[in-house]
Write a protein that holds these residues in place. Sequence first.
Motif, short mmCIF file in Angstrom:
data_model
loop_
_atom_site.label_atom_id
_atom_site.label_comp_id
_atom_site.label_asym_id
_atom_site.label_seq_id
_atom_site.Cartn_x
_atom_site.Cartn_y
_atom_site.Cartn_z
N ILE A 1 0.86 -1.18 0.00
CA ILE A 1 0.00 0.00 0.00
C ILE A 1 0.90 1.23 0.00
CG2 ILE A 1 -1.75 1.32 1.26
CD1 ILE A 1 -2.70 -1.33 2.46
N VAL A 2 0.62 2.17 -0.92
CA VAL A 2 1.39 3.40 -1.02
C VAL A 2 0.44 4.57 -0.76
CG1 VAL A 2 2.80 4.87 -2.51
CG2 VAL A 2 2.96 2.38 -2.71
N CYS A 3 0.80 5.44 0.18
CA CYS A 3 -0.03 6.60 0.51
C CYS A 3 0.69 7.89 0.12
CB CYS A 3 -0.35 6.63 2.00
SG CYS A 3 -1.40 5.25 2.55
N THR A 4 -0.03 8.78 -0.55
CA THR A 4 0.54 10.07 -0.95
C THR A 4 -0.14 11.22 -0.21
OG1 THR A 4 -0.98 10.25 -2.84
CG2 THR A 4 1.17 9.20 -3.23
N HIS A 5 -0.86 10.91 0.85
CA HIS A 5 -1.48 11.92 1.72
C HIS A 5 -1.44 11.38 3.14
CE1 HIS A 5 -4.57 14.43 3.62
NE2 HIS A 5 -4.34 15.30 2.64
N PRO A 6 -1.25 12.25 4.15
CA PRO A 6 -1.12 11.76 5.52
C PRO A 6 -2.36 11.09 6.09
CG PRO A 6 -1.10 14.17 5.46
CD PRO A 6 -0.97 13.70 4.06
N PHE A 7 -3.57 11.43 5.64
CA PHE A 7 -4.79 10.83 6.20
C PHE A 7 -4.87 9.33 5.93
CE2 PHE A 7 -7.61 14.89 6.60
CZ PHE A 7 -6.69 15.40 7.52
N PRO A 8 -4.80 8.88 4.67
CA PRO A 8 -4.83 7.42 4.46
C PRO A 8 -3.64 6.72 5.09
CG PRO A 8 -4.37 8.57 2.40
CD PRO A 8 -4.78 9.61 3.39
N SER A 9 -2.49 7.41 5.18
CA SER A 9 -1.34 6.81 5.85
C SER A 9 -1.65 6.54 7.32
CB SER A 9 -0.11 7.73 5.72
OG SER A 9 1.02 7.15 6.34
N ALA A 10 -2.34 7.48 7.98
CA ALA A 10 -2.73 7.29 9.38
C ALA A 10 -3.75 6.17 9.52
CB ALA A 10 -3.30 8.60 9.94
N VAL A 11 -4.68 6.07 8.57
CA VAL A 11 -5.70 5.02 8.61
C VAL A 11 -5.06 3.65 8.49
CG1 VAL A 11 -7.66 4.04 7.38
CG2 VAL A 11 -7.54 6.50 7.75
N VAL A 12 -4.20 3.47 7.48
CA VAL A 12 -3.56 2.18 7.27
C VAL A 12 -2.61 1.86 8.43
CG1 VAL A 12 -2.08 0.83 5.72
CG2 VAL A 12 -3.80 2.38 4.78
N SER A 13 -1.96 2.86 8.99
CA SER A 13 -1.07 2.63 10.13
C SER A 13 -1.85 2.04 11.30
CB SER A 13 -0.41 3.94 10.56
OG SER A 13 0.51 4.38 9.58
N ARG A 14 -3.04 2.56 11.56
CA ARG A 14 -3.85 2.02 12.65
C ARG A 14 -4.26 0.58 12.35
NH1 ARG A 14 -7.98 4.55 16.74
NH2 ARG A 14 -9.09 2.67 17.38
N LEU A 15 -4.60 0.31 11.10
CA LEU A 15 -4.95 -1.06 10.73
C LEU A 15 -3.76 -1.99 10.92
CD1 LEU A 15 -7.05 -0.42 7.49
CD2 LEU A 15 -7.91 -1.07 9.75
N LYS A 16 -2.57 -1.50 10.66
CA LYS A 16 -1.37 -2.32 10.87
C LYS A 16 -1.15 -2.58 12.36
CE LYS A 16 2.39 -1.57 8.43
NZ LYS A 16 2.57 -2.89 7.79
N ARG A 17 -1.45 -1.59 13.19
CA ARG A 17 -1.35 -1.81 14.64
C ARG A 17 -2.32 -2.90 15.10
NH1 ARG A 17 -1.02 3.85 14.84
NH2 ARG A 17 -3.15 4.11 15.61
N ALA A 18 -3.43 -3.02 14.36
CA ALA A 18 -4.45 -4.01 14.73
C ALA A 18 -4.20 -5.37 14.07
CB ALA A 18 -5.83 -3.50 14.33
N GLY A 19 -3.10 -5.48 13.28
CA GLY A 19 -2.76 -6.78 12.74
C GLY A 19 -2.59 -6.87 11.25
N LEU A 20 -2.91 -5.81 10.49
CA LEU A 20 -2.71 -5.85 9.04
C LEU A 20 -1.23 -6.00 8.73
CD1 LEU A 20 -4.09 -5.41 6.20
CD2 LEU A 20 -3.44 -3.01 6.45
N SER A 21 -0.89 -6.93 7.83
CA SER A 21 0.53 -7.22 7.58
C SER A 21 1.04 -6.68 6.25
CB SER A 21 0.74 -8.74 7.60
OG SER A 21 -0.06 -9.37 6.61
N VAL A 22 0.21 -5.96 5.49
CA VAL A 22 0.64 -5.44 4.19
C VAL A 22 1.66 -4.32 4.40
CG1 VAL A 22 -0.12 -4.39 2.03
CG2 VAL A 22 -1.63 -5.98 3.24
N PRO A 23 2.80 -4.35 3.70
CA PRO A 23 3.79 -3.26 3.82
C PRO A 23 3.18 -1.91 3.43
CG PRO A 23 4.73 -5.15 2.67
CD PRO A 23 3.26 -5.43 2.81
N LEU A 24 3.56 -0.87 4.17
CA LEU A 24 3.03 0.48 3.94
C LEU A 24 4.17 1.42 3.56
CD1 LEU A 24 0.94 2.77 4.05
CD2 LEU A 24 1.29 2.86 6.54
#
Length: 370
Positions: free
Chosen positions: A109-132
């Motif tokens: 997953i590639v983010c070019t804006h801080p909002f989706p980056s924050a969203v995916v980061s929280r999902l990763k804290r909850a167990g998402l394993s896709v590289p960000l």
Amino acid sequence: MRKKRILLLSEGFGAGHTQAAHALSVGLRKLSPDLQTRVLELGSFLHPTLARFAASAYRKTITSQPKLYGYVYRKQYKKSLNRLARMALHRLFYGQTLEVIKQLRPDTIVCTHPFPSAVVSRLKRAGLSVPLCTVITDYDAHGTWINPEVNKYLVSTEEVKRKLLQRGVPDSHIEVTGIPVHPNFWQHHNKEELRLRFGLQAMPTVLVMGGGWGLVQHDDMLQHMAQWRDRLQFIFCMGSNKKALERLKADPRFTHPNIRLLGFTREVDKLMDVSDLLITKPGGMTCTEGLAKGLPMLFYSPIPGQEEENCQYFTEMGLGEPIKSLATLDYWFEKLTAPSSGSTRPHGAALDPIAYNPSTCHQAIMQMLS
């Protein structure tokens, strides 16, 4: 064997973030045709009505109250998203974003804006394993970009890397790649062929960009440029600002063989190749496109915050300067019209794009996949 998939997430606050995402999408598929890419403006995709309202409010704020925007930008400069913003993102995006990721099954997953980056980061804290991977699309690093779950930051300059290091981001998580631009800006076109195509004269040419929203609101500057129409050729790109475009078309001072008035266009790369000087707001994407073309730049009305940082960077590197008064325009216009034996571009080859390789950012993402 399943093709590798890259999900690129952006937001519609300013044109540059989504523009960078599309530039990456096209460039990645150019480097590896077997790749599958998908670009989403997360807010527009999940909540289109709310996203339009938020984008409109953002636009009105930066145009009518730029000092307020600059105050908020600086006040929150070293901070990540506040509690209220995180709560809003949680309620609006987290569950639905996870479902989107499950359906699309991206390898990165590639983010070019801080909002989706924050969203995916929280999902990763909850167990998402896709590289960000987070691509910072300005020549500055605001605190809202930073999340410890980001696997790789791709940044514009060594100075931006230094700012991330100061805020605790590991060196191994940062790569200086420059801001990505569309592959159309990776190559240079024949100037004579472009002149024939666009019906332009073989004379010094100034390209005036109004930004993604066509924010050219300086009548004094526009009228002053029109006074040079017998000695210089002007291309005015007003973007999506149809009212401004029609206003100029109705002004007899802009009805001249050496003045071309354009709205939104997908041929900015070619217009840059046929031009000798760029006048623009210092948005990260437009400046980087000018950099890729080796085009001297003059900057007007930087938004307090990231555009001021962009302007400062390009000025310090000798690749452009702010328009402090109409005398700045006269100085550069005189240089363009002065007799010379070589290129009409001021300084000519001295404006080499400082070893910027437009494909480096794309190649860094390819390395993450492998």
